[in-house]
Motif scaffolding. Sequence first.
Motif, short mmCIF file in Angstrom:
data_model
loop_
_atom_site.label_atom_id
_atom_site.label_comp_id
_atom_site.label_asym_id
_atom_site.label_seq_id
_atom_site.Cartn_x
_atom_site.Cartn_y
_atom_site.Cartn_z
N THR A 103 -11.13 -1.00 3.48
CA THR A 103 -10.38 -0.92 2.23
C THR A 103 -8.94 -1.39 2.47
O THR A 103 -8.29 -0.94 3.41
CB THR A 103 -10.37 0.52 1.70
N TYR A 104 -8.49 -2.29 1.61
CA TYR A 104 -7.12 -2.82 1.69
C TYR A 104 -6.35 -2.33 0.47
O TYR A 104 -6.74 -2.61 -0.67
CB TYR A 104 -7.12 -4.34 1.73
N GLU A 105 -5.27 -1.62 0.71
CA GLU A 105 -4.38 -1.18 -0.36
C GLU A 105 -3.13 -2.05 -0.33
O GLU A 105 -2.49 -2.20 0.72
CB GLU A 105 -3.99 0.29 -0.16
N ASN A 106 -2.77 -2.60 -1.49
CA ASN A 106 -1.59 -3.45 -1.60
C ASN A 106 -0.60 -2.78 -2.55
O ASN A 106 -0.84 -2.70 -3.76
CB ASN A 106 -1.97 -4.83 -2.11
N VAL A 107 0.50 -2.29 -1.99
CA VAL A 107 1.57 -1.68 -2.79
C VAL A 107 2.82 -2.52 -2.62
O VAL A 107 3.50 -2.44 -1.60
CB VAL A 107 1.83 -0.22 -2.37
N GLY A 108 3.11 -3.33 -3.62
CA GLY A 108 4.31 -4.17 -3.56
C GLY A 108 4.35 -5.08 -2.37
O GLY A 108 5.43 -5.35 -1.82
N GLY A 109 3.22 -5.56 -1.94
CA GLY A 109 3.16 -6.47 -0.80
C GLY A 109 2.97 -5.78 0.53
O GLY A 109 2.76 -6.45 1.55
N ILE A 111 0.60 -3.88 2.86
CA ILE A 111 -0.84 -3.74 2.99
C ILE A 111 -1.17 -2.59 3.94
O ILE A 111 -0.64 -2.54 5.06
CB ILE A 111 -1.50 -5.03 3.50
N THR A 112 -2.03 -1.70 3.48
CA THR A 112 -2.55 -0.61 4.32
C THR A 112 -4.06 -0.70 4.32
O THR A 112 -4.67 -0.95 3.27
CB THR A 112 -2.11 0.77 3.79
N THR A 113 -4.69 -0.51 5.48
CA THR A 113 -6.15 -0.62 5.58
C THR A 113 -6.75 0.66 6.13
O THR A 113 -6.11 1.41 6.87
CB THR A 113 -6.56 -1.79 6.49
N LYS A 114 -7.98 0.89 5.72
CA LYS A 114 -8.77 2.00 6.27
C LYS A 114 -10.20 1.55 6.44
O LYS A 114 -10.73 0.78 5.62
CB LYS A 114 -8.71 3.23 5.36
N ASN A 115 -10.85 2.02 7.49
CA ASN A 115 -12.27 1.74 7.74
C ASN A 115 -13.07 3.04 7.63
O ASN A 115 -12.66 4.07 8.16
CB ASN A 115 -12.47 1.13 9.12
#
Length: 222
Positions: A103-109, A111-115
């Motif tokens: 999962t890729y979260e994009n908050v104002g550019g 990027i945070t990922t979780k598997n």
Amino acid sequence: MLAFNINNTNDKKKLLFLLVWMPFFMLAQFTQTLTSTPEFCTGDGKVKIDIANTTAGASFDFVFYRLPNSTTAYRTASGVIASSTSLSHTENNLPSGNYTLTTYENVGGVITTKNSTFTVTNNFVAVNFTNKVTYSCGLANITANVTSGNPATFELRNASTGTLVAGPQTSNVFSGIQAGTYNVIVTDICGNTKSLSATTVAETNNYVFVRAATNNLGFNQL
């Protein structure tokens, strides 16, 4: 409280960098919970993704890998927008198997990922049944006794011509059937069918009338 001794241009640049990016550093890491639903028909499994601790307006990309292939994405769901600090997304039509979700979260550019991993189990059960033939008033009754699976409809066809005799119907009993050879067809909730033959015969009368000799009162005894 943070204190800075700004003595030169480099210190000013560092402070500016920190002030600009500090709000993003202070964001809570999002969490995700996966709940899978088994496959009951071919490819109808699903997984529900519950996201918490995100930011309203954050954009999410969900990349699914069906193991053992962990390099080529099986499917991608892109541009799912969080309308609040949480969101739920359900991915449908997944065949049974083991999966990895990135999962890729994009908050104002930023990027945070979780598997995470999840499994879609295979709960499909094929239809099996037997036919029972009984007779009443010279005609046959055919009953399809289902021993496994999830039947939806039953139909009766002439075995020689394929002509529909009765059904499709939800009842597993066909009544008033003439002598002949038939195919009982059961269709399950997934649309799969199974056919089993049944043969009926003309019922033979097993009774006779016997007239006895006249009794002393002048009546014939039956």
